[in-house]
Design an enzyme around this catalytic site. Structure first.
Site, PDB file in Angstrom:
ATOM      1  N   ASP A  24       0.817  -1.225   0.000  1.00 38.40           N
ATOM      2  CA  ASP A  24       0.000   0.000   0.000  1.00 38.40           C
ATOM      3  C   ASP A  24       0.847   1.270   0.000  1.00 38.40           C
ATOM      4  OD1 ASP A  24      -2.223  -1.597   0.216  1.00 38.40           O
ATOM      5  OD2 ASP A  24      -2.635  -1.121   2.320  1.00 38.40           O
ATOM      6  N   ARG A  33       2.048  12.743  -5.062  1.00 36.54           N
ATOM      7  CA  ARG A  33       2.145  13.649  -6.215  1.00 36.54           C
ATOM      8  C   ARG A  33       1.104  13.332  -7.289  1.00 36.54           C
ATOM      9  NH1 ARG A  33       7.215  16.503  -6.422  1.00 36.54           N
ATOM     10  NH2 ARG A  33       7.366  17.213  -4.287  1.00 36.54           N
ATOM     11  N   ARG A  60      -8.978   0.851  -0.381  1.00 35.81           N
ATOM     12  CA  ARG A  60      -9.827   1.577   0.571  1.00 35.81           C
ATOM     13  C   ARG A  60     -10.935   2.309  -0.173  1.00 35.81           C
ATOM     14  NH1 ARG A  60      -7.209   2.244   5.913  1.00 35.81           N
ATOM     15  NH2 ARG A  60      -9.017   3.522   6.359  1.00 35.81           N
ATOM     16  N   ARG A  64      -7.190   6.129  -1.058  1.00 38.06           N
ATOM     17  CA  ARG A  64      -6.091   7.028  -0.690  1.00 38.06           C
ATOM     18  C   ARG A  64      -4.730   6.514  -1.156  1.00 38.06           C
ATOM     19  NH1 ARG A  64      -5.934   6.259   5.829  1.00 38.06           N
ATOM     20  NH2 ARG A  64      -8.119   6.844   5.577  1.00 38.06           N
ATOM     21  N   HIS A  65      -4.599   5.205  -1.345  1.00 39.64           N
ATOM     22  CA  HIS A  65      -3.309   4.714  -1.878  1.00 39.64           C
ATOM     23  C   HIS A  65      -3.514   3.808  -3.089  1.00 39.64           C
ATOM     24  CE1 HIS A  65      -4.336   1.741   1.157  1.00 39.64           C
ATOM     25  NE2 HIS A  65      -3.799   2.402   2.163  1.00 39.64           N
ATOM     26  N   GLU A  85      -7.256  -6.876   0.732  1.00 39.10           N
ATOM     27  CA  GLU A  85      -7.878  -6.415   1.984  1.00 39.10           C
ATOM     28  C   GLU A  85      -8.959  -5.429   1.619  1.00 39.10           C
ATOM     29  OE1 GLU A  85      -5.346  -4.394   4.690  1.00 39.10           O
ATOM     30  OE2 GLU A  85      -4.015  -6.097   4.832  1.00 39.10           O
ATOM     31  N   THR A 115      -4.491   4.164   9.744  1.00 41.11           N
ATOM     32  CA  THR A 115      -4.368   2.793   9.277  1.00 41.11           C
ATOM     33  C   THR A 115      -5.469   1.995   9.962  1.00 41.11           C
ATOM     34  OG1 THR A 115      -2.883   0.871   9.135  1.00 41.11           O
ATOM     35  CG2 THR A 115      -2.670   2.253  11.084  1.00 41.11           C
ATOM     36  N   HIS A 229       4.205  -1.644   6.509  1.00 42.39           N
ATOM     37  CA  HIS A 229       4.871  -0.371   6.769  1.00 42.39           C
ATOM     38  C   HIS A 229       6.361  -0.498   7.064  1.00 42.39           C
ATOM     39  CE1 HIS A 229       5.773   3.402   8.940  1.00 42.39           C
ATOM     40  NE2 HIS A 229       4.980   3.907   8.022  1.00 42.39           N
TER      41      HIS A 229
END
Ligand code: PXP
Length: 254
Positions: A24, A33, A60, A64-65, A85, A115, A229
């Site tokens: 992610d 960016r 999500r 967002r990612h 996920e 998260t 992460h």
């Protein structure tokens, strides 16, 4: 590439947890960016070449990612196991049935969180989740439920018919002292035993890093570790290949 999580050591076959890498945060960096780099597909290929047994992405609701395009490209390129996920919503169910990942992990999702914060409260909605899980599993996609290491949640997970549970290791990872960490570790240990005794397959993840992973990796019932992460942070400094390989080494040695 790792095809099985069994290795032979001193003529004995032992289970070792398989490492799945959550990419992610490669997408988080790209979305900073809203451009084209870094490319999550490239990160997944390198992770697999470095020994990862699976690739995980969380699509999500707010995108967002990871983007829908990433998921579709990863479905075409991941050679190991693609774990999607997602929140248990109608939109995500439709996407999972279209894209057909190798496994779906249901997680709770709040827009404002940084998260995933807690495990899914399966006990509060076991019968609704039963139908949701069955719909996906009937399409040949096994479902895992991300739950706190709690007896009630494990028992409820079994009732939904899901094949896997992923034990939330966040409280263990973030414990403020060793006494608390020990207590959290024992909850995970007991939950893993209970889940396996009920016939559920067991994964673990959240907050695991190069320092705290070994104890969890050594729990015999834990077949899979899901880590994001810490690996991506390390990769920013030493490179993706080395970051994944170091975690594979840590989680595979006995
Ligand atoms: N497992 C689940 C269900 C998660 O939601 C996350 C975070 O996306 C992870 C594992 C990985 O956690 P971390 O990024 O802290 O390694």
């Amino acid at each position: 590439m790792i095809k099985s999580n069994k290795i032979t050591l001193f003529q004995e076959e032992i289970e070792v947890p398989r490492l799945s890498v959550n990419i992610d945060h490669i997408a988080t960096l790209r979305q900073a960016r809203k451009g084209a780099e870094p490319e999550p597909v490239a990160a997944a290929v390198i992770a697999e070449l470095a020994g990862a047994a699976g690739i995980i992405v969380h699509l999500r609701e707010d995108r967002r990612h990871i983007q829908d395009r990433d998921l579709r490209l990863l479905r075409q390129t991941v050679q190991t196991r693609l774990n999607l996920e997602m929140a248990a919503t109608d939109e995500m169910q439709r996407i999972s049935l279209e894209v057909k990942p190798d496994i779906v992990t249901l997680v709770p999702e709040k827009r404002e969180e940084l998260t995933t914060e807690g495990g899914l409260d399966v006990a509060a909605r076991a019968s609704a989740l039963h139908d949701y899980v069955q719909r996906i599993q009937n399409a040949g996609i096994p479902v895992s439920l991300f739950v706190d290491p709690d007896e009630k949640q494990i028992a409820a997970s079994k009732k939904t018919g899901a094949r896997w549970v992923e034990l939330h290791t966040g409280a263990y990872a973030n414990a403020e002292n060793e006494t608390k960490r020990d207590r959290e570790f024992h909850k995970i240990l007991e939950a893993a035993k209970l889940a396996a005794s009920l016939g559920l397959r067991v994964g673990a993840g959240h907050g695991l890093n190069y320092v705290n992973v070994k104890r969890i990796a050594d729990i015999p019932e834990v077949e899979e570790l899901n880590i994001g992460h810490s690996i991506i942070s390390h990769a920013a400094l030493v490179g993706m290949e080395r970051a994944v390989r170091e975690m594979v080494d840590l989680t595979s040695s006995n």
